[in-house]
Write an enzyme that holds these catalytic residues in place. Structure first.
Site, short mmCIF file in Angstrom:
data_model
loop_
_atom_site.label_atom_id
_atom_site.label_comp_id
_atom_site.label_asym_id
_atom_site.label_seq_id
_atom_site.Cartn_x
_atom_site.Cartn_y
_atom_site.Cartn_z
N SER A 210 -103.20 -3.99 73.82
CA SER A 210 -102.83 -2.71 74.42
C SER A 210 -102.06 -2.90 75.71
CB SER A 210 -104.08 -1.87 74.69
OG SER A 210 -103.74 -0.78 75.53
N GLY B 234 -101.82 9.46 76.91
CA GLY B 234 -102.72 8.32 77.10
C GLY B 234 -102.12 7.33 78.07
N ASP C 124 -95.88 2.46 67.66
CA ASP C 124 -95.60 3.90 67.62
C ASP C 124 -94.70 4.28 66.45
OD1 ASP C 124 -97.15 4.30 69.85
OD2 ASP C 124 -95.47 4.12 71.24
N ARG D 120 -93.65 4.21 84.14
CA ARG D 120 -93.78 3.08 85.06
C ARG D 120 -92.85 3.23 86.27
NH1 ARG D 120 -95.43 1.84 80.07
NH2 ARG D 120 -96.80 0.06 79.70
N SER E 195 -92.19 4.93 78.01
CA SER E 195 -92.98 3.91 78.69
C SER E 195 -92.35 3.51 80.02
CB SER E 195 -93.07 2.65 77.81
OG SER E 195 -93.81 2.92 76.65
N ARG F 284 -103.55 8.44 63.22
CA ARG F 284 -102.24 8.48 62.54
C ARG F 284 -102.29 7.94 61.11
NH1 ARG F 284 -98.33 7.05 67.76
NH2 ARG F 284 -98.20 9.22 68.45
N LYS G 70 -104.62 6.89 68.44
CA LYS G 70 -103.42 7.37 69.14
C LYS G 70 -103.58 8.88 69.39
CE LYS G 70 -101.40 3.46 69.51
NZ LYS G 70 -101.29 2.87 70.84
N ARG H 254 -109.72 10.72 73.18
CA ARG H 254 -109.31 9.31 73.06
C ARG H 254 -110.20 8.38 73.88
NH1 ARG H 254 -102.90 9.03 73.40
NH2 ARG H 254 -103.35 6.89 72.74
C1 S3P Z 1 -97.65 2.41 75.60
C2 S3P Z 1 -98.43 1.53 74.91
C3 S3P Z 1 -98.90 1.77 73.54
C4 S3P Z 1 -98.11 2.89 72.86
C5 S3P Z 1 -97.92 4.06 73.77
C6 S3P Z 1 -97.16 3.65 75.01
C7 S3P Z 1 -97.25 2.07 76.98
O1 S3P Z 1 -100.26 2.15 73.59
O2 S3P Z 1 -98.76 3.30 71.68
O3 S3P Z 1 -97.20 5.09 73.11
O4 S3P Z 1 -96.33 2.70 77.52
O5 S3P Z 1 -97.85 1.15 77.54
P1 S3P Z 1 -101.44 1.04 73.61
O6 S3P Z 1 -101.28 0.26 74.80
O7 S3P Z 1 -102.71 1.83 73.59
O8 S3P Z 1 -101.24 0.27 72.34
#
Ligand code: S3P
Length: 452
Positions: free
Chosen positions: A174, A101, A326, A33, A29, A357, A353, A129
């Site tokens: 989210s 995603g 996760d 970013r 994550s 899952r 996801k 998705r």
């Molecule tokens: C993430 C947010 C989560 C997580 C993903 C990483 C992120 O998803 O499941 O692996 O980096 O912002 P959601 O925001 O859809 O819950």
């Protein structure tokens, strides 16, 4: 790209104690970013500890396509020469986000308030998705999206020519949606406000502030109200990416379940919005020591020492889901090895996801002889007790790295080996999984080695 190649079956054989020190890769994550905000700053940002998994490499390629210079200068060391807020140029080709995603949704947010058009696609998992959750708030800024049914990829996003700031209440917990809105808000004049009824991971807020954006977070009724002031000039930064707690979770699980194990995992990110698994494991009776490390770049970190433990099933409350979203696949594996029943409620987001899952874990665990129950929003695992799981099955990974790694961890303690039909997707988040695991005593073998 993940899932575009031939399948790579891998088998995990029951193994002896795991021991040693394991440096898991950088946080996924935070890595996405760092690249995106680096590209939106003016000048040269340096990143250390970047995850060099396929998901993040795809985001690096996307940032190049929008005009930033992104270079690898060493192992996990990257340099991003950003174009500034509002400085993105129009990509010449389709943006392929692979399996990610997070990559797709954050990059869409970052470009949605620039007067350019881009088309996004990904692998079969990502193309299935839901993207409506992102299209809806981005269209409030003035962007237009044309996707497949349900807003699915491939999708073309036409960025707003005259963006307006928005106030948006998240309908689902989210961090991806929150982050997309905040990134879009950077290039909109005035205040963009995101209301999150349940707090989700806050890496975007922390990093925006690190890059010099004006952002305010107010706590209200257990949730958060985040206010971002648009059109800041973001300055280049030095970023140290903590090691990924979601990747560390597989080492932790393996050490907890394989008798006699003790492993040390240094420098793991332990931001409270990501630490739900660790809270749950302590409730289950896990022996984990946390030694705090200085937080560099605004993200708390700890060294984890984990010893084999006898675990007991627990009820995981629904409000904890965002901080361990996760980690449910690997928790299900731990629950299968625990005494008693583990109930995971409020987990319907798991169905959208990289795979569904809940279904993937339920079917795979059943194939390994574990009793499970599920409904739309709940997964219940009846523990077989330490050493009690039969194993001896081949499980479908469904283009999902965490499903693959979870079942390989199960194979380490089951009575018979467990095979996953495709370990390829592991490279999206944890490319060094196999050598690191085998390096501390696991017995993971690729199909070719099985035959040899
Ligand atoms: C993430 C947010 C989560 C997580 C993903 C990483 C992120 O998803 O499941 O692996 O980096 O912002 P959601 O925001 O859809 O819950």
């Amino acid at each position: 790209m993940a899932g575009h190649g031939a399948r790579v079956p891998m088998t995990s054989h029951p193994c002896g104690p795991l021991s040693g020190t394991v440096e898991v890769p950088g946080d996924k994550s935070v890595s996405h970013r760092a690249l995106i905000l680096g590209a939106m700053a003016v000048g040269e940002s340096r990143i250390r500890g970047l995850l060099e998994g396929q998901d993040v490499l795809d985001t690096a390629a996307a940032m190049r396509a929008f005009g930033a210079r992104v270079e690898r200068t060493g192992n996990g060391e990257w340099l991003v020469h950003g174009v500034g807020v509002g400085g993105f140029g129009e990509p010449e080709d389709v943006i392929d986000c692979g399996n990610s995603g997070t990559g797709a949704r954050l990059v869409m947010g970052a470009m949605a308030t620039s007067p350019i058009t881009a088309t996004f696609t990904g692998d079969a998992s990502l193309r299935s998705r839901p993207m409506k959750r992102i299209v809806e708030p981005l269209s409030k800024f003035g962007a237009h999206a044309y996707g497949r049914e349900g807003g699915r990829l491939p999708l073309t996003l036409i960025g707003a020519r005259h963006p307006v700031p928005v106030r948006y209440t998240l309908p689902v917990a989210s961090a991806q949606v929150k982050s997309a809105v905040l990134l879009a808000g950077l290039n909109a004049p005035g205040e963009t406000v995101v209301v999150e009824p349940q707090p989700t991971r806050d890496h975007t807020e922390r990093m925006l502030s690190h890059f010099g954006a004006e952002i305010r977070v107010d706590e209200k009724d257990g949730g958060r109200i985040i206010t971002l002031y648009g059109l800041p000039e973001l300055g280049p930064q030095e970023i140290v990416v903590p090691r990924d707690p979601s990747s560390a979770a597989f080492l932790v699980a393996a050490a907890l379940t394989v008798p006699g194990s003790e492993v040390l995992i240094p420098g793991v990110g332990l931001n409270s919005t990501r630490a739900g698994l660790y809270e749950t494991l302590l409730e289950m009776g896990a022996e984990i020591e946390f030694e705090d490390v200085d937080d560099e770049g605004g993200e708390p970190m700890a060294n984890l020492r984990v010893r084999h433990s006898t675990l007991t099933g627990v009820e995981v409350p629904p409000e904890r889901a965002p901080s361990m979203i996760d980690e449910y696949p690997i928790l299900a594996v731990l629950a299968a090895n625990a005494e008693g029943t583990t109930v995971m409620r409020g987990v319907r987001e798991l169905r959208v996801k990289e795979s569904d899952r809940i279904d993937a874990m339920a079917r795979g665990l059943e194939a390994c002889g574990v009793r499970v129950e599920e409904d739309e929003d709940t997964l219940v695992v009846h523990g077989a007790g330490p050493g009690g799981v039969r194993g001896g099955a081949t499980v479908a990974a469904r283009l999902d790295h965490r499903i693959a790694m979870s079942f390989l961890c199960l194979g380490m303690v089951a009575r018979h080996p467990v095979t996953v039909d495709d370990a390829g997707p592991i490279a999206t988040s944890f490319p060094t999984f196999e050598p690191l695991m085998n390096g501390v005593g696991a017995d993971l073998r690729m199909a070719a080695e099985e035959v040899a």
